[in-house]
Design a protein around this motif. Structure first.
Motif, short mmCIF file in Angstrom:
data_model
loop_
_atom_site.label_atom_id
_atom_site.label_comp_id
_atom_site.label_asym_id
_atom_site.label_seq_id
_atom_site.Cartn_x
_atom_site.Cartn_y
_atom_site.Cartn_z
N SER A 18 4.16 -1.23 15.84
CA SER A 18 3.90 0.04 16.59
C SER A 18 3.13 -0.34 17.63
O SER A 18 3.01 0.69 18.68
N ASN A 19 2.58 -1.39 17.71
CA ASN A 19 1.65 -1.59 18.90
C ASN A 19 2.31 -1.97 20.35
O ASN A 19 3.21 -2.76 20.60
N PRO A 38 -4.43 0.08 14.60
CA PRO A 38 -4.12 1.39 15.88
C PRO A 38 -5.52 1.41 16.42
O PRO A 38 -5.59 1.76 17.77
N GLU A 77 -6.03 -1.07 18.92
CA GLU A 77 -5.25 -1.28 20.01
C GLU A 77 -5.76 -0.47 21.07
O GLU A 77 -5.80 -0.49 22.25
N VAL A 137 2.78 -3.36 12.48
CA VAL A 137 2.14 -3.95 13.86
C VAL A 137 3.17 -3.71 14.89
O VAL A 137 2.80 -3.86 16.20
N GLY A 142 -1.15 -8.53 10.61
CA GLY A 142 -2.01 -7.10 10.36
C GLY A 142 -3.22 -7.33 9.68
O GLY A 142 -4.20 -6.74 9.75
N ASN A 143 -3.17 -8.13 8.59
CA ASN A 143 -4.45 -8.49 7.90
C ASN A 143 -5.33 -9.15 8.64
O ASN A 143 -6.78 -8.75 8.63
N ASP A 162 6.98 0.08 6.12
CA ASP A 162 7.63 -0.32 4.57
C ASP A 162 8.15 1.16 4.07
O ASP A 162 7.36 2.35 4.46
N SER A 180 3.72 -7.57 9.71
CA SER A 180 3.17 -6.42 8.93
C SER A 180 1.70 -6.85 8.27
O SER A 180 1.18 -7.85 9.10
N HIS A 238 0.61 -1.45 0.15
CA HIS A 238 -0.08 0.14 0.05
C HIS A 238 0.65 1.26 -0.04
O HIS A 238 0.23 2.25 -0.03
N ASP A 247 -6.85 -6.13 10.63
CA ASP A 247 -7.65 -5.39 9.48
C ASP A 247 -8.93 -6.07 9.19
O ASP A 247 -9.97 -5.41 9.19
P1 AMP Z 1 2.81 -2.71 7.03
O1 AMP Z 1 2.27 -3.77 6.20
O2 AMP Z 1 4.04 -3.24 7.51
O3 AMP Z 1 2.93 -1.59 6.30
O4 AMP Z 1 1.87 -2.72 8.13
C1 AMP Z 1 0.38 -2.45 8.18
C2 AMP Z 1 -0.29 -3.03 9.16
O5 AMP Z 1 0.04 -2.60 10.44
C3 AMP Z 1 -1.67 -2.78 9.03
O6 AMP Z 1 -2.37 -4.16 9.01
C4 AMP Z 1 -2.12 -2.06 10.34
O7 AMP Z 1 -3.39 -2.61 10.73
C5 AMP Z 1 -1.15 -2.56 11.27
N1 AMP Z 1 -0.87 -1.69 12.46
C6 AMP Z 1 -0.43 -0.44 12.11
N2 AMP Z 1 -0.30 0.15 13.46
C7 AMP Z 1 -0.69 -0.66 14.31
C8 AMP Z 1 -1.00 -0.83 15.65
N3 AMP Z 1 -0.64 0.34 16.56
N4 AMP Z 1 -1.40 -1.93 16.25
C9 AMP Z 1 -1.55 -3.00 15.53
N5 AMP Z 1 -1.54 -2.94 14.14
C10 AMP Z 1 -1.05 -1.93 13.76
#
Ligand code: AMP
Ligand code: MG
Length: 331
Positions: free
Chosen positions: A261-262, A179, A182, A259, A161-162, A290, A135, A11, A165
């Motif tokens: 960041s959590n 986020p 979280e 993820v 992450g998926n 990324d 991710s 993305h 989401d």
């Molecule tokens: P990336 O694919 O590495 O760019 O990460 C994107 C993914 O990170 C997405 O699925 C987001 O929902 C997830 N994400 C971003 N911030 C957080 C957070 N604070 N807690 C959990 N998931 C996160």
């Protein structure tokens, strides 16, 4: 050497410019533009169109931010895979065009390995970690062993992450949902049991996702379901990471991916590391997500170790595995 890296696996489209200062990655510029779907998840073609729209302005903004000219750039690198085909093709097309027009060498890098190397390159004290790479699409526990980056454990279905989401979408949250989940989880008070699926060293999230959605339909508090989802999935991730550390006798753990960041995930992994007397590292947010700087840095390491890539070899690979990479830049 100054290297410009283009990241475009999913993305985001990113351009980073770095230089190697005695083995440390000095970031001169690192710009990212992220595609935000109007609704639902990432549509690969729309994401690629987004990247094609923004890559040229990002390139000129990044050289400006870095205070260099295109002529000062010694190497162009790009994310060769894994990722979404249309996005990867957009990034490689830009990288090839730039390399050809500047008459500079071109090198393609593995996205997952780049997440690990940027940790080693930018975080003080991080030398030989086990990486928990979490991710949207990817979930892998990676470490260096016998000349390669090995995947010790990974998801058997969706990335963490998926998973977050998808759950978020089911309860009406916008992408990215991690986020927001979280935040909701912070006020969760009750733990609702979810399937804890670790198979060997691999993980599966789809069953617990179904169960979490079931809890919502049954009228459980959203905050409690978010809390339970995080506690279960993050405990699974932490367990596999700890087992990889025990197996490889590594004394460092590194987080990477969105993820990371959590805060709850960080706390769990940090506690595990402390209990083992190991070091815990998280790169700064701009290099955890990324980004082009990590692609530039790995390209630089590869090139300086003597690797070269012809234009013919610069094909993208949607299924480029972490352990397919010949690691020539480490002992
Ligand atoms: P990336 O694919 O590495 O760019 O990460 C994107 C993914 O990170 C997405 O699925 C987001 O929902 C997830 N994400 C971003 N911030 C957080 C957070 N604070 N807690 C959990 N998931 C996160
Ligand atoms: Mg990534």
């Amino acid at each position: 050497m100054i290297c410009l890296g283009i990241e475009g696996t999913a993305h985001s489209i990113g351009v980073g410019i770095i230089t190697n200062v005695k083995g440390h990655c000095q970031i001169l510029a690192n710009l990212i533009k992220t595609y935000q779907p109007e609704k639902g998840g990432i549509h690969p073609r729309e994401a690629a169109n987004h990247h094609a729209t923004f890559i040229a302005p990002l390139l000129s903004q990044s050289v400006q931010a870095a205070g260099v000219d295109f002529a000062d750039v010694d190497l162009i690198s790009f994310s060769q895979g894994p990722g979404l085909g249309p996005c990867l093709r957009t990034a490689v097309t830009a990288a090839r065009a730039l390399a050809l027009s500047l008459e500079k060498p071109l090198i393609g890098v593995n996205h997952c390995v780049a997440h690990l190397e940027i940790g080693r390159g930018t975080v003080h004290g991080c030398h030989d970690p086990v990486l928990l790479y979490v991710s949207g699409a990817n979930t892998q526990v990676i470490g260096f062993a016998e000349g390669k980056y090995r995947v010790f454990g990974e998801t058997l279905d969706v990335g963490i992450g998926n998973c977050l989401d998808k759950f978020g979408r089911a309860i009406g949250l916008d992408f990215p949902c991690g986020p927001k989940i979280e935040k909701l989880a912070e006020t969760g008070t009750q733990y609702l049991p979810l399937p804890y699926s670790i198979k060997g060293m691999d993980l599966a999230f789809s069953g617990l996702l179904t169960m979490a959605e079931h809890y919502v339909r049954e009228g459980e508090r959203i905050q409690d379901v978010c809390h339970s989802l995080q506690e279960t999935t993050f405990a699974m991730l932490t367990e596999v990471t700890e087992r990889a550390m025990a197996h490889t006798e590594k004394q460092e753990v590194l987080l990477g991916g969105g993820v990371a960041s959590n805060k709850r995930l960080r706390a769990m992994v940090q506690t595990m590391a402390q209990d083992r007397g190991a070091s815990f590292f998280v790169p700064s947010r701009d290099v955890c997500v990324d980004n082009g700087a990590m692609i530039a840095w790995l390209g630089c390491l590869m090139y300086e170790s003597g690797l070269r890539m012809s234009l013919e070899d610069s094909l993208i690979n949607q299924r480029f595995r972490t352990d397919m990479v010949e690691v020539t830049w480490r002992d």
